[in-house]
Design an enzyme around this catalytic site. Sequence first.
Site, PDB file in Angstrom:
ATOM      1  N   LEU A  52       0.845  -1.196   0.000  1.00 45.43           N
ATOM      2  CA  LEU A  52       0.000   0.000   0.000  1.00 45.43           C
ATOM      3  C   LEU A  52       0.873   1.235   0.000  1.00 45.43           C
ATOM      4  O   LEU A  52       1.932   1.268   0.635  1.00 45.43           O
ATOM      5  CB  LEU A  52      -0.909  -0.002   1.234  1.00 45.43           C
ATOM      6  CG  LEU A  52      -1.823  -1.214   1.409  1.00 45.43           C
ATOM      7  CD1 LEU A  52      -2.841  -0.936   2.511  1.00 45.43           C
ATOM      8  CD2 LEU A  52      -2.520  -1.595   0.135  1.00 45.43           C
ATOM      9  N   GLY A  90       1.168  -5.116   1.429  1.00 43.64           N
ATOM     10  CA  GLY A  90       0.104  -5.165   0.422  1.00 43.64           C
ATOM     11  C   GLY A  90       0.564  -5.854  -0.857  1.00 43.64           C
ATOM     12  O   GLY A  90      -0.253  -6.434  -1.576  1.00 43.64           O
ATOM     13  N   ASN A 114       4.796  -7.506   6.589  1.00 40.77           N
ATOM     14  CA  ASN A 114       5.718  -6.887   7.558  1.00 40.77           C
ATOM     15  C   ASN A 114       5.085  -5.742   8.341  1.00 40.77           C
ATOM     16  O   ASN A 114       5.780  -4.890   8.887  1.00 40.77           O
ATOM     17  CB  ASN A 114       6.958  -6.371   6.809  1.00 40.77           C
ATOM     18  CG  ASN A 114       6.628  -5.319   5.778  1.00 40.77           C
ATOM     19  OD1 ASN A 114       5.573  -5.373   5.162  1.00 40.77           O
ATOM     20  ND2 ASN A 114       7.499  -4.344   5.591  1.00 40.77           N
ATOM     21  N   GLU A 115       3.742  -5.707   8.385  1.00 43.02           N
ATOM     22  CA  GLU A 115       3.049  -4.564   8.980  1.00 43.02           C
ATOM     23  C   GLU A 115       3.548  -4.204  10.380  1.00 43.02           C
ATOM     24  O   GLU A 115       3.723  -3.028  10.699  1.00 43.02           O
ATOM     25  CB  GLU A 115       1.535  -4.811   9.014  1.00 43.02           C
ATOM     26  CG  GLU A 115       0.821  -4.541   7.700  1.00 43.02           C
ATOM     27  CD  GLU A 115       0.958  -5.665   6.686  1.00 43.02           C
ATOM     28  OE1 GLU A 115       1.680  -6.651   6.954  1.00 43.02           O
ATOM     29  OE2 GLU A 115       0.352  -5.565   5.612  1.00 43.02           O
TER      30      GLU A 115
HETATM   31  C1  LIG Z   1     -10.592   4.373   7.970  1.00 45.52           C
HETATM   32  C2  LIG Z   1      -9.810   3.801   6.833  1.00 45.52           C
HETATM   33  C3  LIG Z   1      -8.357   3.943   7.061  1.00 45.52           C
HETATM   34  C4  LIG Z   1      -7.609   3.600   5.812  1.00 45.52           C
HETATM   35  C5  LIG Z   1      -6.169   3.698   5.986  1.00 45.52           C
HETATM   36  C6  LIG Z   1      -5.813   3.216   7.300  1.00 45.52           C
HETATM   37  C7  LIG Z   1      -4.645   2.335   7.262  1.00 45.52           C
HETATM   38  C8  LIG Z   1      -4.580   1.534   8.513  1.00 45.52           C
HETATM   39  C9  LIG Z   1      -3.460   0.604   8.456  1.00 45.52           C
HETATM   40  C10 LIG Z   1      -3.890  -0.681   7.915  1.00 45.52           C
HETATM   41  C11 LIG Z   1      -2.715  -1.489   7.547  1.00 45.52           C
HETATM   42  C12 LIG Z   1      -2.908  -2.049   6.248  1.00 45.52           C
HETATM   43  C13 LIG Z   1      -1.857  -2.999   5.941  1.00 45.52           C
HETATM   44  C14 LIG Z   1      -0.733  -2.313   5.280  1.00 45.52           C
HETATM   45  C15 LIG Z   1      -0.239  -2.759   4.195  1.00 45.52           C
HETATM   46  C16 LIG Z   1       0.867  -2.113   3.491  1.00 45.52           C
HETATM   47  O1  LIG Z   1       1.099  -2.495   2.378  1.00 45.52           O
HETATM   48  S1  LIG Z   1       1.808  -0.875   4.207  1.00 45.52           S
HETATM   49  C17 LIG Z   1       3.167  -0.648   3.101  1.00 45.52           C
HETATM   50  C18 LIG Z   1       4.273  -1.573   3.441  1.00 45.52           C
HETATM   51  N1  LIG Z   1       5.329  -1.498   2.504  1.00 45.52           N
HETATM   52  C19 LIG Z   1       6.606  -1.574   2.841  1.00 45.52           C
HETATM   53  O2  LIG Z   1       6.945  -1.738   3.988  1.00 45.52           O
HETATM   54  C20 LIG Z   1       7.594  -1.485   1.724  1.00 45.52           C
HETATM   55  C21 LIG Z   1       8.520  -0.360   1.921  1.00 45.52           C
HETATM   56  N2  LIG Z   1       9.436  -0.294   0.824  1.00 45.52           N
HETATM   57  C22 LIG Z   1      10.514  -1.116   0.681  1.00 45.52           C
HETATM   58  O3  LIG Z   1      10.766  -2.022   1.445  1.00 45.52           O
HETATM   59  C23 LIG Z   1      11.431  -0.802  -0.466  1.00 45.52           C
HETATM   60  O4  LIG Z   1      11.117   0.467  -0.940  1.00 45.52           O
HETATM   61  C24 LIG Z   1      11.361  -1.825  -1.651  1.00 45.52           C
HETATM   62  C25 LIG Z   1       9.953  -2.011  -2.168  1.00 45.52           C
HETATM   63  C26 LIG Z   1      11.927  -3.196  -1.214  1.00 45.52           C
HETATM   64  C27 LIG Z   1      12.250  -1.301  -2.797  1.00 45.52           C
HETATM   65  O5  LIG Z   1      13.508  -1.001  -2.270  1.00 45.52           O
HETATM   66  P1  LIG Z   1      14.529  -0.113  -3.111  1.00 45.52           P
HETATM   67  O6  LIG Z   1      14.685  -0.723  -4.442  1.00 45.52           O
HETATM   68  O7  LIG Z   1      15.758   0.023  -2.291  1.00 45.52           O
HETATM   69  O8  LIG Z   1      13.794   1.287  -3.319  1.00 45.52           O
HETATM   70  P2  LIG Z   1      13.642   2.494  -2.253  1.00 45.52           P
HETATM   71  O9  LIG Z   1      14.770   3.446  -2.466  1.00 45.52           O
HETATM   72  O10 LIG Z   1      13.446   1.948  -0.891  1.00 45.52           O
HETATM   73  O11 LIG Z   1      12.254   3.150  -2.701  1.00 45.52           O
HETATM   74  C28 LIG Z   1      12.146   3.898  -3.904  1.00 45.52           C
HETATM   75  C29 LIG Z   1      11.104   4.991  -3.699  1.00 45.52           C
HETATM   76  O12 LIG Z   1       9.830   4.384  -3.479  1.00 45.52           O
HETATM   77  C30 LIG Z   1       9.241   4.913  -2.278  1.00 45.52           C
HETATM   78  N3  LIG Z   1       8.422   3.862  -1.633  1.00 45.52           N
HETATM   79  C31 LIG Z   1       8.808   2.645  -1.292  1.00 45.52           C
HETATM   80  N4  LIG Z   1       7.790   1.943  -0.758  1.00 45.52           N
HETATM   81  C32 LIG Z   1       6.717   2.760  -0.758  1.00 45.52           C
HETATM   82  C33 LIG Z   1       5.359   2.625  -0.322  1.00 45.52           C
HETATM   83  N5  LIG Z   1       4.877   1.472   0.202  1.00 45.52           N
HETATM   84  N6  LIG Z   1       4.532   3.666  -0.461  1.00 45.52           N
HETATM   85  C34 LIG Z   1       4.979   4.832  -0.999  1.00 45.52           C
HETATM   86  N7  LIG Z   1       6.268   5.029  -1.437  1.00 45.52           N
HETATM   87  C35 LIG Z   1       7.120   4.012  -1.314  1.00 45.52           C
HETATM   88  C36 LIG Z   1      10.445   5.289  -1.432  1.00 45.52           C
HETATM   89  O13 LIG Z   1      10.078   6.223  -0.462  1.00 45.52           O
HETATM   90  C37 LIG Z   1      11.371   5.863  -2.475  1.00 45.52           C
HETATM   91  O14 LIG Z   1      10.922   7.164  -2.788  1.00 45.52           O
HETATM   92  P3  LIG Z   1      11.951   8.347  -3.023  1.00 45.52           P
HETATM   93  O15 LIG Z   1      12.755   8.473  -1.762  1.00 45.52           O
HETATM   94  O16 LIG Z   1      11.094   9.544  -3.307  1.00 45.52           O
HETATM   95  O17 LIG Z   1      12.796   7.909  -4.185  1.00 45.52           O
END
Ligand SMILES: CCCCCCCCCCCCC/C=C/C(=O)SCCNC(=O)CCNC(=O)[C@H](O)C(C)(C)COP(=O)(O)OP(=O)(O)OC[C@H]1O[C@@H](n2cnc3c(N)ncnc32)[C@H](O)[C@@H]1OP(=O)(O)O
Length: 210
Positions: A52, A90, A114-115
């Site tokens: 997400l 997600g 990994n939430e």
């Molecule tokens: C009443 C309704 C409420 C609604 C909402 C409520 C929510 C309540 C919570 C409920 C919980 C729901 C369950 C949640 C599920 C999720 O999916 S949460 C997201 C979890 N994701 C992660 O932990 C992944 C994080 N990212 C990474 O591990 C790494 O980025 C990668 C995917 C392995 C890639 O690594 P790498 O190649 O080294 O790239 P990076 O430099 O790290 O990233 C590049 C750019 O991308 C941006 N980014 C990464 N992940 C995300 C993301 N999930 N969302 C947005 N942006 C992301 C990262 O910041 C970098 O950006 P820049 O710095 O601008 O380049």
Amino acid sequence: MHMQSPPVNSLSLDFLTELCISLEKLEMDKGCRGLIITSVLSNQPKVFSAGLDILEMYGKSPEHCGEFWKVVQEMWLKFYGSNMGSSPAGGCLLSLTCDYRIMADNPRYTIGLNETQLGIVAPFWFKETMVNTVGHRNTEVALQLGLLYKPAEALKIGLVDQLVPEDQVFTVASQTMTKWLTIPGNVSVITTKSTLNLLFSFQLWCFNLV
Ligand SMILES: CCCCCCCCCCCCC/C=C/C(=O)SCCNC(=O)CCNC(=O)[C@H](O)C(C)(C)COP(=O)(O)OP(=O)(O)OC[C@H]1O[C@@H](n2cnc3c(N)ncnc32)[C@H](O)[C@@H]1OP(=O)(O)O
């Protein structure tokens, strides 16, 4: 279906809405019997989906959050077949909703819910989807510790079905799809799937999610 939302295919409201619309079109296409979903990020071929979009969940109005959450649920209810690189949270859910998961065999990639590592809770339907795939004990450990599994570990607990060299992922996915499509008749497959998911469907109904 090729996912291409730079930089990491994070599931934003816009991206999820587009995914849902594309899936609806495929559902209505009587000629479509299967779907392979993959990432074709040109700058970042190693990520399936980063999960997400975190920016959609921070500092937004309750209306926006509600809209976002609704489309997350819709996406989850619609998905089918996949292959991938890194798939946290997600991204993992997206692949868990598929019938078969093929992962590139590169220890740099990880998959898991990994939430808790992020200080958030995987909703119960994330958890149930994981339990249905890897069993209760594996889920208990995985979710509480917010584990991200390397390919060999993911295969061992059944989180993915097959590991293949990175350059063969799509070929193997196509071969697998061809094999699955040899099963005659949609009705028997759909009924079998419904039977497998009967208890879960009932739980969703109890929580008013379907
Ligand atoms: C009443 C309704 C409420 C609604 C909402 C409520 C929510 C309540 C919570 C409920 C919980 C729901 C369950 C949640 C599920 C999720 O999916 S949460 C997201 C979890 N994701 C992660 O932990 C992944 C994080 N990212 C990474 O591990 C790494 O980025 C990668 C995917 C392995 C890639 O690594 P790498 O190649 O080294 O790239 P990076 O430099 O790290 O990233 C590049 C750019 O991308 C941006 N980014 C990464 N992940 C995300 C993301 N999930 N969302 C947005 N942006 C992301 C990262 O910041 C970098 O950006 P820049 O710095 O601008 O380049």
